[in-house]
Design an enzyme around this catalytic site. Sequence first.
Site, PDB file in Angstrom:
ATOM      1  N   LYS A  74      28.558 -13.479  -8.715  1.00 31.34           N
ATOM      2  CA  LYS A  74      28.038 -13.502  -7.406  1.00 31.34           C
ATOM      3  C   LYS A  74      29.132 -12.855  -6.629  1.00 31.34           C
ATOM      4  CE  LYS A  74      26.307 -17.203  -3.894  1.00 31.34           C
ATOM      5  NZ  LYS A  74      26.113 -18.342  -4.122  1.00 31.34           N
ATOM      6  N   SER A 117      21.909 -19.767  -2.339  1.00 32.39           N
ATOM      7  CA  SER A 117      22.278 -18.324  -1.897  1.00 32.39           C
ATOM      8  C   SER A 117      22.729 -17.454  -3.136  1.00 32.39           C
ATOM      9  CB  SER A 117      23.818 -18.476  -1.095  1.00 32.39           C
ATOM     10  OG  SER A 117      24.767 -19.313  -2.048  1.00 32.39           O
ATOM     11  N   SER A 143      22.402 -23.945  -3.953  1.00 31.23           N
ATOM     12  CA  SER A 143      22.424 -22.545  -4.113  1.00 31.23           C
ATOM     13  C   SER A 143      22.533 -21.752  -5.755  1.00 31.23           C
ATOM     14  CB  SER A 143      23.813 -21.918  -3.708  1.00 31.23           C
ATOM     15  OG  SER A 143      23.695 -22.120  -2.220  1.00 31.23           O
TER      16      SER A 143
END
Length: 454
Positions: free
Chosen positions: A150, A225, A249
């Site tokens: 990420k 996210s 997330s």
Amino acid sequence: MIQQQLRQLLPEREVDPSAALALLGSSAAAVVVWKWLGKRQIQKKMEEARRTRDEGVKKMAKAVQQFREQVPSVQTDAILSLSLPELTERLREGSLSPRTVLYTYLEKALEVTQQTNCLRHFIPECEEQLQEIQRQKEKGLLYGIPVSIKDHISHKGHLSTCGLVQCLDTLAQEDSVLVKVLKSQGAIPFAMTNVPQTLFNYDCSNPIFGQTLNPLNHQKSPGGSSGGEGALIAGGGSILGIGSDVGGSIRLPSSFCGLCGLKPTAKRLSLSGVSGSVIPWVLGPMARDVDSLALCMKALLCQEMFQLDPTVPPIPFNEEVYSSSARLRVGYYDTDDYFPLPPCTRRAVRETREALQAAGHQLVPFSPPRIHYVMTELFLKTFFADGGRAWLDMFTGGIVDPSLKSQVNSCKIPRLGKKLLALILKPLVSPWPRAQSGGLRLSKALRCLKALWY
């Protein structure tokens, strides 16, 4: 008396209205120009970031093309169809080479990001890591495995943007602890994935790198996210990814994209070298199946992790618990009396319960205690104790993504205005309605959770 003396010392002069208007106009023009220059500078930074990303994609596409010309007989579909445990076994025994696997996934990642815009940047140093693992004396548990990470997990020489313009100037000086451990276990970080701005969104969009789409349906969101991770893995462009989670997330993108994801207990994996929002994150793996998550956690919960970050409890993965076939006692609920439950979620809970019962486990219904107090008094009031000021500060010197404008504008309302609105709206807003009442793989998932701590 004093006024008369001042008039004698400072003779009165009439103010020329035209001069005053000219001064006012020039001041207004200066403010407009200053704001325009600021926005222009922001636009240049964003354009440069996109240009760098696009150039990296072109270079990686060229490298993949050269590999295909050198090795035209690669069975791409066969490699991509392997699970993580199967792939690690093939790599360790030598029937597949790390180079072939890396370029196979690079090629697929190029295809997936072209369709979904899931990648923020390729990591060209993956080719150096490819050479490095061949010099390692021992093959780690993730030997030769391409891994995506990420955006906000630091990799040396690359940005960790969180979708914010203010983060476009600083490159990471060293790898995060998690990336160091991945490399020591033989993994090859090859891509950084897109995120929503500030990571505080269940969609996946930011004004720098744009909107990420769900690979299963381009009209839908991949969630957030960790939406870039979800889209890349679901599209087949990565076999293992590292996301982060506070309020869903990892779990939401996994759900939206048909994947498996694990949010470990806080502090189970090191956060050293991880940038982010106003609240501490929890890092965790995302993959296509539970066994892949377990293998990843086994690899990460090693002595190097514990030595590099002394704040991580030195508790390895408990293989005995994970491999056990002992009967489990599992608590479950199908509503928390706070959020309305859609029928699809209720059906998923029912099917999960039935599958676990069929596998011989005991299912015990329960109701989460004091959920309204927890959400209102503990969570919301704690998170917004400063009125959202810390979160708003993250947008300084940048542009707010359209998907976040309503939240940002709400936080900008003065405290008195918020209190007045609450007073007016409270009688008009009823409490959230109570939702209507109405496997081996699952067993492994539960044991995976249990094995992390016991």
